[in-house]
Write an enzyme that holds these catalytic residues in place. Structure first.
Site, PDB file in Angstrom:
ATOM      1  N   ASN A   9      42.481   9.896 -88.135  1.00  0.00           N
ATOM      2  CA  ASN A   9      43.829  10.101 -88.590  1.00  0.00           C
ATOM      3  C   ASN A   9      44.868   9.735 -87.449  1.00  0.00           C
ATOM      4  OD1 ASN A   9      46.139  11.490 -89.490  1.00  0.00           O
ATOM      5  ND2 ASN A   9      45.556  13.564 -88.902  1.00  0.00           N
ATOM      6  N   TRP A  10      45.369   8.898 -87.843  1.00  0.00           N
ATOM      7  CA  TRP A  10      46.470   8.203 -86.854  1.00  0.00           C
ATOM      8  C   TRP A  10      47.631   8.793 -86.976  1.00  0.00           C
ATOM      9  CZ3 TRP A  10      44.731   2.483 -87.714  1.00  0.00           C
ATOM     10  CH2 TRP A  10      43.802   2.305 -87.282  1.00  0.00           C
ATOM     11  N   LYS A  11      47.926   9.870 -87.775  1.00  0.00           N
ATOM     12  CA  LYS A  11      49.228  10.663 -87.994  1.00  0.00           C
ATOM     13  C   LYS A  11      50.400   9.623 -88.001  1.00  0.00           C
ATOM     14  CE  LYS A  11      47.025  14.327 -85.678  1.00  0.00           C
ATOM     15  NZ  LYS A  11      47.079  15.555 -85.091  1.00  0.00           N
ATOM     16  N   HIS A  96      46.130  18.874 -94.407  1.00  0.00           N
ATOM     17  CA  HIS A  96      45.903  19.125 -93.005  1.00  0.00           C
ATOM     18  C   HIS A  96      47.081  20.066 -92.258  1.00  0.00           C
ATOM     19  CE1 HIS A  96      46.693  17.738 -88.843  1.00  0.00           C
ATOM     20  NE2 HIS A  96      45.440  16.907 -88.987  1.00  0.00           N
ATOM     21  N   GLU A  98      48.963  20.208 -90.320  1.00  0.00           N
ATOM     22  CA  GLU A  98      50.281  19.710 -90.125  1.00  0.00           C
ATOM     23  C   GLU A  98      51.109  19.913 -91.277  1.00  0.00           C
ATOM     24  OE1 GLU A  98      49.499  16.321 -87.625  1.00  0.00           O
ATOM     25  OE2 GLU A  98      48.550  17.873 -86.022  1.00  0.00           O
ATOM     26  N   GLU A 168      39.142  22.572 -89.483  1.00  0.00           N
ATOM     27  CA  GLU A 168      39.992  22.284 -88.074  1.00  0.00           C
ATOM     28  C   GLU A 168      40.919  23.595 -87.596  1.00  0.00           C
ATOM     29  OE1 GLU A 168      40.830  18.032 -87.961  1.00  0.00           O
ATOM     30  OE2 GLU A 168      42.609  18.748 -89.067  1.00  0.00           O
ATOM     31  N   GLY A 174      44.978  18.841 -81.065  1.00  0.00           N
ATOM     32  CA  GLY A 174      45.888  18.223 -80.169  1.00  0.00           C
ATOM     33  C   GLY A 174      46.256  19.229 -78.957  1.00  0.00           C
ATOM     34  N   SER A 214      40.655  18.326 -81.151  1.00  0.00           N
ATOM     35  CA  SER A 214      40.326  17.702 -79.856  1.00  0.00           C
ATOM     36  C   SER A 214      38.880  17.210 -79.654  1.00  0.00           C
ATOM     37  CB  SER A 214      40.653  18.839 -78.983  1.00  0.00           C
ATOM     38  OG  SER A 214      42.007  19.163 -79.148  1.00  0.00           O
ATOM     39  N   GLY A 235      41.931  13.004 -84.305  1.00  0.00           N
ATOM     40  CA  GLY A 235      43.302  12.719 -84.049  1.00  0.00           C
ATOM     41  C   GLY A 235      43.584  11.641 -82.884  1.00  0.00           C
ATOM     42  N   GLY A 236      43.883  12.432 -81.861  1.00  0.00           N
ATOM     43  CA  GLY A 236      44.281  11.546 -80.552  1.00  0.00           C
ATOM     44  C   GLY A 236      43.377  10.635 -80.223  1.00  0.00           C
TER      45      GLY A 236
HETATM   46  C1  PEP Z   1      43.572  15.954 -86.347  1.00  0.00           C
HETATM   47  O1  PEP Z   1      44.783  15.491 -86.334  1.00  0.00           O
HETATM   48  O2  PEP Z   1      42.950  16.375 -87.382  1.00  0.00           O
HETATM   49  C2  PEP Z   1      42.877  16.435 -85.095  1.00  0.00           C
HETATM   50  C3  PEP Z   1      41.923  16.942 -85.139  1.00  0.00           C
HETATM   51  O3  PEP Z   1      43.635  16.027 -84.068  1.00  0.00           O
HETATM   52  P1  PEP Z   1      43.117  16.075 -82.479  1.00  0.00           P
HETATM   53  O4  PEP Z   1      41.609  15.356 -82.573  1.00  0.00           O
HETATM   54  O5  PEP Z   1      44.180  15.210 -81.787  1.00  0.00           O
HETATM   55  O6  PEP Z   1      42.985  17.583 -82.314  1.00  0.00           O
END
Ligand code: PEP
Length: 254
Positions: A9-11, A96, A98, A168, A174, A214, A235-236
């Site tokens: 997920n590049w957001k 998600h 967010e 999640e 994040g 994370s 994500g990151g």
């Molecule tokens: C996400 O955006 O779904 C996520 C899990 O981000 P991160 O891996 O950065 O915690």
């Protein structure tokens, strides 16, 4: 075991050129050494086309990070399931955290999106998860049950076969803080039980339940060892091939 699924997920990161470059690096690496996991990339809307061109001919799939529930209409700023399918998406992330917490998407709004995604022949990745306050108040199970009950209300057994659930925990996204293997197992078992009760044992057994929060190369070995985890939403660490590829490869050892 279900085929593992790893979703990047590049957001809201990257322009067309940088997303295409990253996609090309991942395609090349997996061509050289194929992965045992299915891999999906979810770039920003503006880079879907550029990334899709890099993915053509490779087994890697394209996802949208969100979409609207209507196929068209007066919804300024929104993008419909038909539009993302036209760009080559075969997956859509729905609900998600967010979207839920920054953009105030309710359980009902999220529920309205699932069927239209599935009716367009795409797979839905439904995200669920509790906040830190909810976990500390011992409401995790109640929250997950409610999110699943409302989201899955109108869906059939065939629909659930075309969906993945991503657990999640909001407090782990994040933040660099992981849920522990025990916390993850408990929630994943609870999700599978809900699916089994609602759609029957076969649907419950075959649904893929991903963990997100994370996930990084440094912690992926301990997470992959958790029996109940069928994949990751990342994500990151998915923003660089150096950190994303080891997460994909971790499933070769499972
Ligand atoms: C996400 O955006 O779904 C996520 C899990 O981000 P991160 O891996 O950065 O915690």
């Amino acid at each position: 075991m279900n085929t593992p699924l790893v979703v990047a997920n590049w957001k809201m990161h990257g322009d067309q050129a940088s997303c295409a470059r990253l996609a090309r690096q991942i395609v090349r690496a997996l061509r050289h050494q194929p992965a045992s996991a299915e891999v999906v990339l979810a770039p920003p809307f503006t880079a879907l086309n550029a990334v899709q061109r890099r993915l053509s001919g490779s087994p890697i799939k394209l996802a949208a990070q969100n979409c609207h529930w209507e196929v068209q209409g007066a919804y300024t700023g929104e993008i419909s399931p038909v539009m993302v399918r036209e760009l080559g998406c075969t997956f859509v992330i729905v609900g998600h955290s967010e979207r839920r917490h920054v953009f105030q998407e309710s359980d009902d709004m999220i529920a309205r999106k699932l069927a239209p995604v599935l009716r367009q022949g795409m797979r839905a990745i439904l995200c669920v998860g509790e906040t830190l306050d909810q976990r500390q108040a011992k409401k995790t199970a109640t929250v997950i049950h409610r999110q699943l009950r409302i989201a899955l209300k109108g869906l059939t057994k065939a629909d659930i076969a075309n969906s993945e659930i991503a657990y999640e925990p909001v407090w782990a996204i994040g933040t660099g803080q992981n849920a522990t293997p025990k916390q993850i197992s408990q929630v994943h078992r609870l999700i599978r039980k809900c699916l089994t009760n609602r759609f029957g044992p076969s649907a419950g057994k075959h649904a893929r339940i991903l963990y997100g929060g994370s996930v990084k190369p440094e912690n992926v070995a301990s997470l992959v060892a958790v029996e109940e985890i069928d994949g990751f939403l990342v994500g990151g660490a998915s923003l660089q091939s150096e950190t994303f590829l080891p997460i994909i490869r971790a499933f070769s050892q499972k």
